[in-house]
Design a protein around this motif. Sequence first.
Motif, short mmCIF file in Angstrom:
data_model
loop_
_atom_site.label_atom_id
_atom_site.label_comp_id
_atom_site.label_asym_id
_atom_site.label_seq_id
_atom_site.Cartn_x
_atom_site.Cartn_y
_atom_site.Cartn_z
N CYS A 56 10.11 43.41 11.25
CA CYS A 56 10.97 43.69 10.11
C CYS A 56 11.46 42.39 9.47
O CYS A 56 11.88 41.46 10.18
N ASP A 57 11.42 42.32 8.14
CA ASP A 57 11.90 41.13 7.43
C ASP A 57 13.39 40.91 7.62
O ASP A 57 13.88 39.79 7.49
N PHE A 58 14.12 41.98 7.92
CA PHE A 58 15.57 41.90 7.96
C PHE A 58 16.12 41.85 9.38
O PHE A 58 17.07 41.13 9.66
N CYS A 59 15.53 42.61 10.28
CA CYS A 59 16.08 42.76 11.64
C CYS A 59 15.25 42.05 12.70
O CYS A 59 15.67 41.98 13.86
N GLY A 60 14.07 41.58 12.35
CA GLY A 60 13.20 41.02 13.37
C GLY A 60 12.62 42.11 14.25
O GLY A 60 12.37 43.23 13.81
N MET A 61 12.42 41.81 15.51
CA MET A 61 11.80 42.76 16.44
C MET A 61 12.75 43.85 16.90
O MET A 61 12.34 44.79 17.58
N ASP A 62 14.02 43.74 16.56
CA ASP A 62 15.01 44.73 17.02
C ASP A 62 15.29 45.82 15.98
O ASP A 62 16.27 46.55 16.10
N CYS A 63 14.44 45.93 14.98
CA CYS A 63 14.65 46.91 13.92
C CYS A 63 14.54 48.34 14.47
O CYS A 63 13.62 48.65 15.24
N LYS A 64 15.46 49.19 14.07
CA LYS A 64 15.43 50.57 14.55
C LYS A 64 14.44 51.42 13.76
O LYS A 64 14.20 52.58 14.12
N TYR A 65 13.90 50.86 12.69
CA TYR A 65 12.91 51.58 11.89
C TYR A 65 11.49 51.07 12.17
O TYR A 65 10.62 51.84 12.56
N TRP A 66 11.28 49.77 11.99
CA TRP A 66 9.97 49.20 12.33
C TRP A 66 9.99 48.84 13.82
O TRP A 66 10.04 47.69 14.20
N THR A 67 9.95 49.86 14.64
CA THR A 67 10.04 49.66 16.09
C THR A 67 8.72 49.13 16.65
O THR A 67 7.66 49.22 16.01
N ARG A 68 8.79 48.61 17.84
CA ARG A 68 7.57 48.12 18.50
C ARG A 68 6.56 49.24 18.66
O ARG A 68 5.36 49.04 18.47
N ASN A 69 7.04 50.43 19.02
CA ASN A 69 6.14 51.57 19.22
C ASN A 69 5.44 51.95 17.92
O ASN A 69 4.24 52.24 17.90
N LEU A 70 6.19 51.94 16.82
CA LEU A 70 5.61 52.29 15.53
C LEU A 70 4.56 51.26 15.12
O LEU A 70 3.44 51.61 14.71
N LEU A 71 4.90 49.99 15.24
CA LEU A 71 3.96 48.93 14.86
C LEU A 71 2.72 48.94 15.74
O LEU A 71 1.60 48.70 15.27
N MET A 72 2.91 49.25 17.02
CA MET A 72 1.76 49.33 17.92
C MET A 72 0.86 50.51 17.56
O MET A 72 -0.37 50.42 17.63
N GLU A 73 1.46 51.60 17.14
CA GLU A 73 0.68 52.77 16.73
C GLU A 73 -0.16 52.44 15.49
O GLU A 73 -1.33 52.84 15.40
N LEU A 74 0.42 51.72 14.55
CA LEU A 74 -0.33 51.31 13.36
C LEU A 74 -1.52 50.44 13.75
O LEU A 74 -2.63 50.59 13.22
N LYS A 75 -1.29 49.54 14.69
CA LYS A 75 -2.35 48.64 15.14
C LYS A 75 -3.45 49.41 15.87
O LYS A 75 -4.64 49.21 15.61
N ASP A 76 -3.05 50.31 16.75
CA ASP A 76 -4.03 51.08 17.52
C ASP A 76 -4.84 52.01 16.61
O ASP A 76 -6.04 52.23 16.84
N ASN A 77 -4.18 52.54 15.58
CA ASN A 77 -4.86 53.44 14.64
C ASN A 77 -5.72 52.69 13.62
O ASN A 77 -6.48 53.30 12.88
N LYS A 78 -5.56 51.37 13.57
CA LYS A 78 -6.22 50.55 12.55
C LYS A 78 -5.90 51.09 11.16
O LYS A 78 -6.78 51.23 10.30
N HIS A 93 10.34 58.76 11.63
CA HIS A 93 11.66 58.79 10.99
C HIS A 93 11.73 59.92 9.95
O HIS A 93 11.77 59.66 8.74
N PRO A 94 11.77 61.15 10.41
CA PRO A 94 11.81 62.29 9.47
C PRO A 94 13.10 62.35 8.66
O PRO A 94 13.17 63.09 7.67
N GLU A 95 14.11 61.57 9.06
CA GLU A 95 15.38 61.58 8.33
C GLU A 95 15.30 60.82 7.00
O GLU A 95 16.18 60.97 6.14
N ILE A 96 14.25 60.03 6.82
CA ILE A 96 14.10 59.26 5.58
C ILE A 96 13.46 60.15 4.51
O ILE A 96 12.36 60.68 4.71
N SER A 97 14.14 60.29 3.39
CA SER A 97 13.64 61.16 2.32
C SER A 97 12.81 60.41 1.28
O SER A 97 11.93 60.98 0.64
#
Length: 226
Positions: A56-78, A93-97
């Motif tokens: 995350c540009d704002f929070c670094g690796m501790d972002c509650k939105y761009w989490t490590r799990n989410l980023l890893m899923e993007l990488k694994d899915n290519k 994050h289904p809460e984001i409209s």
Amino acid sequence: MKKVQILGPSYSGTTVLGYILNTSDGWFFGSEVHRLLYSYVEKYGAKNKNIANPKCDFCGMDCKYWTRNLLMELKDNKSDTLQDIYDVFQKHHPEISTFVDSSKKLEFFHDTKIDYTLIASKHPVRLLASRFYNKRESLGVNSEALSSVFNAIQGDKAKFLDYAKEEVNYFYLTYSDFFKNSANGMLIKMDEIVFDENHKNNFLNFLDLSYGNVPLIILQIMRFTL
């Protein structure tokens, strides 16, 4: 989840515009999401560790939105379209409209359904000044002081005039492309949005927002950031 694309040359106010919308309830500014595309990481990651290991540009690796799990899923899915990334993000994050993406260039948004298009702009002289300053090292200026940039321009006016002509031509071609391919988009005049009440209201109405959604103080703060 609705999607907002922000288009514009670098230093035209795209990030500030994203920050504004990030204050709205249920809205999330994802910054330049194209940097998470699998092909982009593969192409530029070897030269830039921040691209190879996105965070995350704002929070670094501790972002509650761009989490490590989410980023890893993007990488694994290519994941290699913005829509792929949006879909994974929405699952986490289904809460984001409404998701705001300032990937800036139209080419990144192919195969992606966009609900709102915003085209950020500044007065050409201010935009040129911003680009002069932020590209100062490539122009041979190694100091952050504004006076150093001014002195460099005074010392070699011909060089900087040629650069200015190239930049103005780039602005013309870029905005022509935006207007040609984004007929339903709204031009956001970043110089006016905090001073011109009509432009401010048109901006909010275009996105179906109100002052209650975007705190007025945020728009006022922009006076000191543009």
